[in-house]
Motif scaffolding. Sequence first.
Motif: not given
Length: 425
Positions: A241, A369-371, A386-387, A389-391, A393, A414
């Motif tokens: 990522s 890993k996006n974050y 961030l997608k 679903e990431d937000k 989460e 973001n």
Amino acid sequence: MIRTILSAFLIFSFAYGYDIDTLLDEALKEVEIESSEKYYNLALKLFNEGLYRQAVKNGEIFLDKNNADIKKLDNIVLLLAVSYFLTEKKDKLFNLFLQYYSSNISEDTRKKLFIYTNNLLVRKGDWKRLKILRSKGKGLFKHSKHSINLSGIFSQFDPGVNIFRLHIGNIIGENSIFFARKNLTLIEIAKMLDMGYDELKIANPHIDPFDIQKGEAVFVPRKRILPEKDFEFGTVYINLSEKRLYYPLIIDGEPYVITFPVGIGRDNAKSPIGQFKITQKKENPEWVVPQSIREEDPTLPSVVPPGPDNPLGIRAMRLGYTEYLLHGTSKRFGIGMKVSHGCIRMYNKDVKRLFDIVKKGTKVVITEKNYKFYKDSRFYIEIFELKPEDKMEIISFLKEKNIKLSPYLLQFYNREKRGYAIPLL
């Protein structure tokens, strides 16, 4: 709501005999905090929607009402700096810099405030103010001295660029400012700084990557969190990522982290995820062209010999018993981008450095890993993209840690604070 708060304080004062003036002062402070919170959240919401003038109006009201909350102040100053820059309000941007360049806001926000002011003044040809700006902000673009003095094979690494002493925890590096001494592109700057294109681009969302003029400044994101909390020294880690490789090592009894930007597989030919070992190392490798690639381009030979036109560059290391390689490149661009057919691509200078110190059998862990999070005395997050679903989460995870992070603030991070470690507390 204001009447409710005041009424509650008055009833409390009569019931318990407290000094009414003191209680009124406390009630008014509560009202002021509640009011400033409204303007803070509204400014973030409007900014995220691209309504910069309306965001500025609410951000300026917040500054008038609440200068005590440093974390909120830090975000609003950056919000105003970006908004003034995008709407070309050079007078307001310059005055904002003069007001906050030596304040208690974070050093990273002060650096970004300097960069946006500098770049707008360069674009507008306001040399008088530019001279004042650089004189007052000179402390911001001085690089820290890196007290790393390694000998032998490790002397080929650049302290503060691709090798860092690991003092504590999982965080390395320090963000800095780069000045263009001539007209450049972000691709050229990335190569000069041993950085990847994408990581510079996301950290500089309001800079034209193909038109960086002489005198303009670029934010260089080097403060990073290692991809794994419980990392092992002697293991190579690659986070797809962020398009970056990390190699923590013990050198002369001290902990260090070596790190390089990498190019990765395109969306339709993704790089592998999982654990591997380096099973083969080759200097000046030949490229045996896979059948799938020859089908895409029938003009390719079955084997490309070593040389300047070889896509594998000057070194190659095989990941496990797969077709995937960690290798150099013959291309002028592509490091820090999704460009390959799945292999991990590096600058030739970097792959040689890694090749010289990595042994066959070394474990390689590849993640996506996006974050990333890290916690010591403070809680840090590093965001790439961030997608939805990431937000959800992230907000849910932080809520369990008793950290409140609004969706408006997360979206602001973001947009404006991607690609480097930022403290949440």
